[in-house]
Scaffold this motif. Sequence first.
Motif, short mmCIF file in Angstrom:
data_model
loop_
_atom_site.label_atom_id
_atom_site.label_comp_id
_atom_site.label_asym_id
_atom_site.label_seq_id
_atom_site.Cartn_x
_atom_site.Cartn_y
_atom_site.Cartn_z
N UNK A 118 2.02 12.48 -2.23
CA UNK A 118 0.90 11.64 -2.65
C UNK A 118 0.50 10.75 -1.50
N UNK A 119 -0.76 10.74 -1.20
CA UNK A 119 -1.31 9.94 -0.10
C UNK A 119 -0.56 10.18 1.20
N UNK A 120 -0.28 11.43 1.47
CA UNK A 120 0.30 11.81 2.75
C UNK A 120 1.80 11.62 2.89
N UNK A 121 2.48 11.23 1.83
CA UNK A 121 3.94 11.10 1.93
C UNK A 121 4.61 11.76 0.74
N UNK A 122 5.82 12.21 0.95
CA UNK A 122 6.59 12.80 -0.13
C UNK A 122 7.17 11.67 -0.97
N UNK A 123 6.85 11.69 -2.27
CA UNK A 123 7.31 10.63 -3.16
C UNK A 123 8.41 11.11 -4.10
N UNK A 124 8.60 12.42 -4.18
CA UNK A 124 9.69 12.95 -5.02
C UNK A 124 10.08 14.32 -4.48
N UNK A 125 11.37 14.56 -4.38
CA UNK A 125 11.87 15.87 -3.99
C UNK A 125 13.19 16.06 -4.71
N UNK A 126 13.30 17.14 -5.49
CA UNK A 126 14.51 17.40 -6.27
C UNK A 126 14.81 18.89 -6.28
N UNK A 127 16.04 19.21 -6.55
CA UNK A 127 16.44 20.61 -6.67
C UNK A 127 15.69 21.27 -7.82
N UNK A 128 15.36 22.54 -7.63
CA UNK A 128 14.72 23.33 -8.67
C UNK A 128 15.50 24.62 -8.84
N UNK A 129 15.29 25.27 -9.95
CA UNK A 129 16.03 26.49 -10.26
C UNK A 129 15.55 27.66 -9.41
N UNK A 130 16.49 28.51 -9.03
CA UNK A 130 16.15 29.81 -8.45
C UNK A 130 15.84 30.70 -9.64
N UNK A 131 14.61 31.18 -9.76
CA UNK A 131 14.20 31.85 -10.98
C UNK A 131 14.41 33.35 -10.99
N UNK A 132 14.05 34.00 -9.89
CA UNK A 132 14.01 35.46 -9.95
C UNK A 132 13.94 35.99 -8.52
N UNK A 133 14.33 37.22 -8.34
CA UNK A 133 14.22 37.83 -7.02
C UNK A 133 12.88 38.53 -6.82
N UNK A 134 12.13 38.75 -7.88
CA UNK A 134 10.84 39.43 -7.73
C UNK A 134 9.72 38.39 -7.62
N UNK A 135 8.96 38.42 -6.54
CA UNK A 135 7.93 37.40 -6.33
C UNK A 135 6.90 37.29 -7.46
#
Length: 168
Positions: A118-135
């Motif tokens: 937001x406004x040129x800076x990262x305000x949140x970064x968190x781990x997310x799930x690895x969902x699938x091997x197929x794009x």
Amino acid sequence: MIFLANRSNLDRRTLLTRLHNRLQTQVDSADTPIRNVWYHTSAENKVGVRAAIDPHRFLQSAALGDDAELYISFDFPPDHPYDFYKIQWVEPERDLMLGWHQDETHMDLGECHFQIDHRGETVQREAAAFLDTHPLNVFDQRLDHLVALLAAISWDEDRPHVPSDAIL
């Protein structure tokens, strides 16, 4: 080269063409929020797909700006055990970008992370799930979840935030 199940002959160019065509077939439909679709290129090579979105139709909410875009990129680095991608929602009026990044950055968060800028800076970064091997499965699942994710944004002192339990 690694061939995973249901991925034969799927290279980045083919994948981006399929994503572009899938989104393009929805343009000009009365029921779709997609206004326009184009390739993002670098040195005249396809590196991503972008789509202009009507956010009001996408979320069925009037609490947003009038314009939004979807940024999609995939890469299949031969020296990594999984694909890289970025699937991001961008709202220029609010200077807001959020989405999932599966790449070699922020390995402390795992293979995939969610990020809000937001406004040129990262305000949140968190781990997310690895969902699938197929794009294509990843794209479908991320897009399906995007509506709930956008609805979960809260604003604290003019900074966006998504609760951790809303991040897939």
